[in-house]
Design an enzyme around this catalytic site. Sequence first.
Site, PDB file in Angstrom:
ATOM      1  N   GLY A   1       0.830  -1.210   0.000  1.00  0.00           N
ATOM      2  CA  GLY A   1       0.000   0.000   0.000  1.00  0.00           C
ATOM      3  C   GLY A   1       0.861   1.255   0.000  1.00  0.00           C
ATOM      4  O   GLY A   1       0.427   2.328   0.440  1.00  0.00           O
TER       5      GLY A   1
ATOM      6  N   GLY B   1      -1.487   7.359   1.162  1.00  0.00           N
ATOM      7  CA  GLY B   1      -1.967   7.393   2.545  1.00  0.00           C
ATOM      8  C   GLY B   1      -0.976   6.872   3.580  1.00  0.00           C
ATOM      9  O   GLY B   1       0.187   7.299   3.633  1.00  0.00           O
TER      10      GLY B   1
ATOM     11  N   TYR C   1     -16.250  -4.247   5.331  1.00  0.00           N
ATOM     12  CA  TYR C   1     -14.981  -3.634   5.729  1.00  0.00           C
ATOM     13  C   TYR C   1     -14.654  -3.997   7.188  1.00  0.00           C
ATOM     14  O   TYR C   1     -13.552  -4.483   7.486  1.00  0.00           O
ATOM     15  CB  TYR C   1     -15.051  -2.111   5.558  1.00  0.00           C
ATOM     16  CG  TYR C   1     -13.772  -1.410   5.941  1.00  0.00           C
ATOM     17  CD1 TYR C   1     -12.651  -1.467   5.123  1.00  0.00           C
ATOM     18  CD2 TYR C   1     -13.675  -0.686   7.133  1.00  0.00           C
ATOM     19  CE1 TYR C   1     -11.464  -0.834   5.479  1.00  0.00           C
ATOM     20  CE2 TYR C   1     -12.501  -0.051   7.499  1.00  0.00           C
ATOM     21  CZ  TYR C   1     -11.407  -0.120   6.665  1.00  0.00           C
ATOM     22  OH  TYR C   1     -10.232   0.502   7.022  1.00  0.00           O
TER      23      TYR C   1
ATOM     24  N   ALA D   1       1.839   3.309  -2.176  1.00  0.00           N
ATOM     25  CA  ALA D   1       1.607   4.411  -3.115  1.00  0.00           C
ATOM     26  C   ALA D   1       0.796   5.552  -2.518  1.00  0.00           C
ATOM     27  O   ALA D   1       0.753   6.647  -3.098  1.00  0.00           O
ATOM     28  CB  ALA D   1       0.903   3.883  -4.365  1.00  0.00           C
TER      29      ALA D   1
HETATM   30  P1  NAD Z   1      -5.308   4.739   0.665  1.00  0.00           P
HETATM   31  O1  NAD Z   1      -6.433   4.427  -0.235  1.00  0.00           O
HETATM   32  O2  NAD Z   1      -4.684   6.074   0.651  1.00  0.00           O
HETATM   33  O3  NAD Z   1      -4.134   3.665   0.483  1.00  0.00           O
HETATM   34  C1  NAD Z   1      -4.385   2.300   0.265  1.00  0.00           C
HETATM   35  C2  NAD Z   1      -3.340   1.767  -0.696  1.00  0.00           C
HETATM   36  O4  NAD Z   1      -3.572   0.353  -0.876  1.00  0.00           O
HETATM   37  C3  NAD Z   1      -3.413   2.422  -2.079  1.00  0.00           C
HETATM   38  O5  NAD Z   1      -2.146   2.882  -2.498  1.00  0.00           O
HETATM   39  C4  NAD Z   1      -3.939   1.307  -2.950  1.00  0.00           C
HETATM   40  O6  NAD Z   1      -3.492   1.369  -4.299  1.00  0.00           O
HETATM   41  C5  NAD Z   1      -3.398   0.075  -2.248  1.00  0.00           C
HETATM   42  N1  NAD Z   1      -4.157  -1.100  -2.671  1.00  0.00           N
HETATM   43  C6  NAD Z   1      -5.509  -1.211  -2.765  1.00  0.00           C
HETATM   44  N2  NAD Z   1      -5.833  -2.388  -3.297  1.00  0.00           N
HETATM   45  C7  NAD Z   1      -4.683  -3.061  -3.531  1.00  0.00           C
HETATM   46  C8  NAD Z   1      -4.386  -4.324  -4.090  1.00  0.00           C
HETATM   47  N3  NAD Z   1      -5.363  -5.142  -4.545  1.00  0.00           N
HETATM   48  N4  NAD Z   1      -3.094  -4.692  -4.206  1.00  0.00           N
HETATM   49  C9  NAD Z   1      -2.095  -3.861  -3.791  1.00  0.00           C
HETATM   50  N5  NAD Z   1      -2.322  -2.646  -3.267  1.00  0.00           N
HETATM   51  C10 NAD Z   1      -3.608  -2.244  -3.136  1.00  0.00           C
HETATM   52  O7  NAD Z   1      -5.879   4.420   2.125  1.00  0.00           O
HETATM   53  P2  NAD Z   1      -5.225   4.546   3.581  1.00  0.00           P
HETATM   54  O8  NAD Z   1      -6.133   5.355   4.376  1.00  0.00           O
HETATM   55  O9  NAD Z   1      -3.788   4.872   3.528  1.00  0.00           O
HETATM   56  O10 NAD Z   1      -5.409   3.045   4.075  1.00  0.00           O
HETATM   57  C11 NAD Z   1      -4.323   2.208   4.373  1.00  0.00           C
HETATM   58  C12 NAD Z   1      -4.799   1.125   5.328  1.00  0.00           C
HETATM   59  O11 NAD Z   1      -5.289   1.737   6.512  1.00  0.00           O
HETATM   60  C13 NAD Z   1      -5.941   0.279   4.785  1.00  0.00           C
HETATM   61  O12 NAD Z   1      -5.729  -1.084   5.168  1.00  0.00           O
HETATM   62  C14 NAD Z   1      -7.138   0.856   5.488  1.00  0.00           C
HETATM   63  O13 NAD Z   1      -8.183  -0.090   5.602  1.00  0.00           O
HETATM   64  C15 NAD Z   1      -6.556   1.222   6.820  1.00  0.00           C
HETATM   65  N6  NAD Z   1      -7.302   2.212   7.581  1.00  0.00           N
HETATM   66  C16 NAD Z   1      -7.534   3.454   7.080  1.00  0.00           C
HETATM   67  C17 NAD Z   1      -8.255   4.363   7.834  1.00  0.00           C
HETATM   68  C18 NAD Z   1      -8.573   5.745   7.353  1.00  0.00           C
HETATM   69  O14 NAD Z   1      -9.354   6.445   8.022  1.00  0.00           O
HETATM   70  N7  NAD Z   1      -8.012   6.201   6.262  1.00  0.00           N
HETATM   71  C19 NAD Z   1      -8.725   4.002   9.101  1.00  0.00           C
HETATM   72  C20 NAD Z   1      -8.456   2.733   9.587  1.00  0.00           C
HETATM   73  C21 NAD Z   1      -7.741   1.852   8.819  1.00  0.00           C
END
Ligand code: NAD
Length: 256
Positions: free
Chosen positions: A8, A12, A151, A10
Amino acid sequence: ARTYVVTGAASGIGAATAALLRTRGHRVIGIDIRNADIIADLSTADGRDTLAGAVDQASGGRIDAVIAVAGVAAPAPVTITVNYFGAVATLERLRPLLVHSDAPRAAIVSSFSTLQTTDDDVVEACLQGDEAAAVSAAETAVARDGGQTLYASSKRAISRWVRRAAISPEWAEAGVPLNAVGPGIVISPMTQPMLDNPEQRDALLQVVPMPLHGPSEPAAPAELLTWLTSPANTHVTGQVIFVDGGADASLRTGDI
Ligand code: NAD
């Protein structure tokens, strides 16, 4: 310097974690479906094979830590295949490369949402390791209620997996601390559309109260992930640590 694998990477939280580790002088091998050192779709068997082979090649067969961050929040079966099966595959397929490290570590990003309503059939099928059954249960959930619980189900399952795996011989006797972090609301492309809409933002903060500082930057979970996967962490394992501005403490006031 240590070698870290971050999925992940790329966007967040994954991007923030990779950047923090690089700032500290470590080597990071980033994995994502786009814009990363290794392009792999972790929802598929092929993508998981690519991950294992390409990391082996890029690292020379030795890594120090794995941080599985990749995830999606769609009310669809892909949320189960990425967040649960993709994350488990990441850790299990890369575990053999950790054994050569003198301080091997692993962590996963779960979520505050483990505390929300989940679908037992989906969670159980995940923990059985039965991806076909989990996808089928997820399709049933989509037909029934639009997949609103998928989710949270994916994250409940991965948190339980972490607790079980962490004390198993494969991880504990191999000397690898394995933990999850549970962010509250993090400002990232995943949540930005909701946070930009005042009504949706208020509704979200009702469900996920964050009395300390409100929604966080991705750096907050990145800091914790970095510590959990550092040599300094010798005894924290099997934990799901919430980095949530007090959401867990607000909702589960009777629990420890
Ligand atoms: P984001 O969408 O910015 O980043 C997620 C990354 O995962 C992206 O770069 C995406 O391309 C990659 N990804 C998605 N599907 C994929 C696949 N099939 N193969 C490889 N890579 C893949 O989101 P984020 O907020 O940075 O989330 C990161 C993690 O944190 C996730 O597991 C999310 O569930 C968790 N999370 C996020 C939050 C929030 O509020 N943003 C809260 C709790 C947990």
